[in-house]
Design a protein around this motif. Structure first.
Motif, PDB file in Angstrom:
ATOM      1  N   GLY A  20      35.606  67.197  64.059  1.00 30.32           N
ATOM      2  CA  GLY A  20      36.785  67.163  64.909  1.00 30.32           C
ATOM      3  C   GLY A  20      36.468  66.728  66.325  1.00 30.32           C
ATOM      4  O   GLY A  20      37.186  65.911  66.922  1.00 30.32           O
TER       5      GLY A  20
ATOM      6  N   LEU B  25      41.524  67.769  60.551  1.00 31.71           N
ATOM      7  CA  LEU B  25      40.884  66.637  61.223  1.00 31.71           C
ATOM      8  C   LEU B  25      41.886  65.542  61.560  1.00 31.71           C
ATOM      9  O   LEU B  25      41.705  64.806  62.530  1.00 31.71           O
ATOM     10  CB  LEU B  25      39.779  66.048  60.326  1.00 31.71           C
ATOM     11  CG  LEU B  25      38.494  66.861  60.171  1.00 31.71           C
ATOM     12  CD1 LEU B  25      37.550  66.152  59.212  1.00 31.71           C
ATOM     13  CD2 LEU B  25      37.821  67.060  61.515  1.00 31.71           C
TER      14      LEU B  25
ATOM     15  N   ASN C 203      44.824  66.371  65.091  1.00 28.67           N
ATOM     16  CA  ASN C 203      44.283  66.915  66.329  1.00 28.67           C
ATOM     17  C   ASN C 203      44.659  66.062  67.537  1.00 28.67           C
ATOM     18  O   ASN C 203      43.837  65.823  68.423  1.00 28.67           O
ATOM     19  CB  ASN C 203      42.760  67.062  66.244  1.00 28.67           C
ATOM     20  CG  ASN C 203      42.080  65.733  65.937  1.00 28.67           C
ATOM     21  OD1 ASN C 203      42.736  64.734  65.682  1.00 28.67           O
ATOM     22  ND2 ASN C 203      40.759  65.726  65.960  1.00 28.67           N
TER      23      ASN C 203
ATOM     24  N   LEU D 219      38.678  74.360  68.105  1.00 27.53           N
ATOM     25  CA  LEU D 219      38.599  73.900  66.722  1.00 27.53           C
ATOM     26  C   LEU D 219      37.925  74.940  65.828  1.00 27.53           C
ATOM     27  O   LEU D 219      38.371  75.183  64.700  1.00 27.53           O
ATOM     28  CB  LEU D 219      37.814  72.583  66.659  1.00 27.53           C
ATOM     29  CG  LEU D 219      38.599  71.302  66.908  1.00 27.53           C
ATOM     30  CD1 LEU D 219      37.646  70.125  67.085  1.00 27.53           C
ATOM     31  CD2 LEU D 219      39.562  71.022  65.762  1.00 27.53           C
TER      32      LEU D 219
END
Length: 292
Positions: free
Chosen positions: A85, A146, A149, A202
């Motif tokens: 991420g 993922l 974001n 995250l």
């Protein structure tokens, strides 16, 4: 000087009170998980257990092998998801922060647009199950976060635009560095505060994620800790409501304390590991400055 000491003393006292207020719900949670079920029903929740009992944890640790496997899946998904991420966010945010990127505003708008609208649950489910065929795979716990974001991408874009001086990039060009070398040799080391911030967010989001497992995972061997504990709680409630094991067993199940024990088990790893990561987080907040 005396006034400064008085001000500091008052500030410390206020911060101490606020810290205790923040700790109070967690302490109450732990206390309730260690309290006998009948005592909770009779006396309610208290900061000190009225009648100490480990029945809730005995019920959970009867499933120790399953819980250990779920912890392993959660740790794996959290670490890999956090790394990927942060990598994906920076790889997209850095070009968007450069004024020389063609159609930069259009690309930035597409990222921003994802924060305002989404396709809804039906399309979300069909894309990952029918198009990408991720149902009952570990990728179902990893990939959706993922690809959604945009908030982190905009944070990194703003940080790159404001905190990375153009002179630094220009000097690297003069010395013959290419885009990739500038990215990982200069931009990333100067961006540690922002990297630490989105990395921490995250990590927490992956650890606490139960939604993707709920709609994509039916195989018990792929349950994350959040999904497993939620399923165990549902099983306890089901036994109590339907009285499948007889009245004596059903009423003896520690429903209230099990709820609290489940919450403690789910949050405890983050609570225990955060002090070790905090020094790296604070260090990241103080390293990225440009001196000159």
């Amino acid at each position: 000087m005396k006034e400064n000491r008085i001000f500091q003393t008052i500030t410390h006292m206020v911060l101490a009170v606020l810290s205790m207020m923040a700790l109070f719900p967690f302490l109450l949670l732990v206390s309730a998980s260690l309290t006998d079920e009948k005592a909770i029903l009779e006396h309610g929740y208290s900061l000190i257990p009225v009648e100490f009992s480990l029945d809730a944890y005995r019920y959970l640790f009867d499933q120790a092998e399953t819980i250990t496997r779920a912890y392993g899946i959660t740790v794996l998904v959290s670490l890999v998801g956090t790394f990927l991420g942060v990598l994906i966010s920076t790889l997209l945010a850095y070009p968007l922060s450069r004024s020389t990127l063609p159609f930069r505003n259009a690309f930035a708008f597409f990222v921003f647009f994802t924060l305002l609208f989404n396709g809804g649950l039906v399309s979300y489910y069909l894309v990952y199950t029918e198009l990408l065929n991720l149902k009952d795979t570990i990728w179902a716990l990893l990939l959706p976060n993922l690809l959604t974001n945009g908030f982190f991408i905009l944070i990194m874009k703003s940080f790159f635009s404001v905190s990375i001086p153009p002179e630094v990039v220009e000097s690297a060009y003069v010395d013959g560095a290419g885009e990739w070398k500038i990215y990982y040799k200069m931009v990333l080391p100067l961006s540690l505060p922002s990297l630490a911030t989105i990395g921490l967010m995250l990590l927490i989001s992956y650890w606490n994620d139960w939604y993707n497992g709920l709609i994509f995972i039916n195989d018990g061997k792929l349950f994350s800790i959040q999904n497993l504990l939620n399923r165990m709680l549902a099983d306890v409630q089901y036994l109590q409501q339907n009285n499948l094991s007889g009245a004596a067993v059903s009423t003896s199940l520690p429903i209230g304390s099990v709820r609290m024990a489940i919450a403690v088990i789910g949050i405890l790893p983050l609570v225990l590991t955060y002090p070790f990561f905090q020094k790296f987080f604070v260090k990241g907040l103080t390293i990225g400055a440009v001196k000159g």
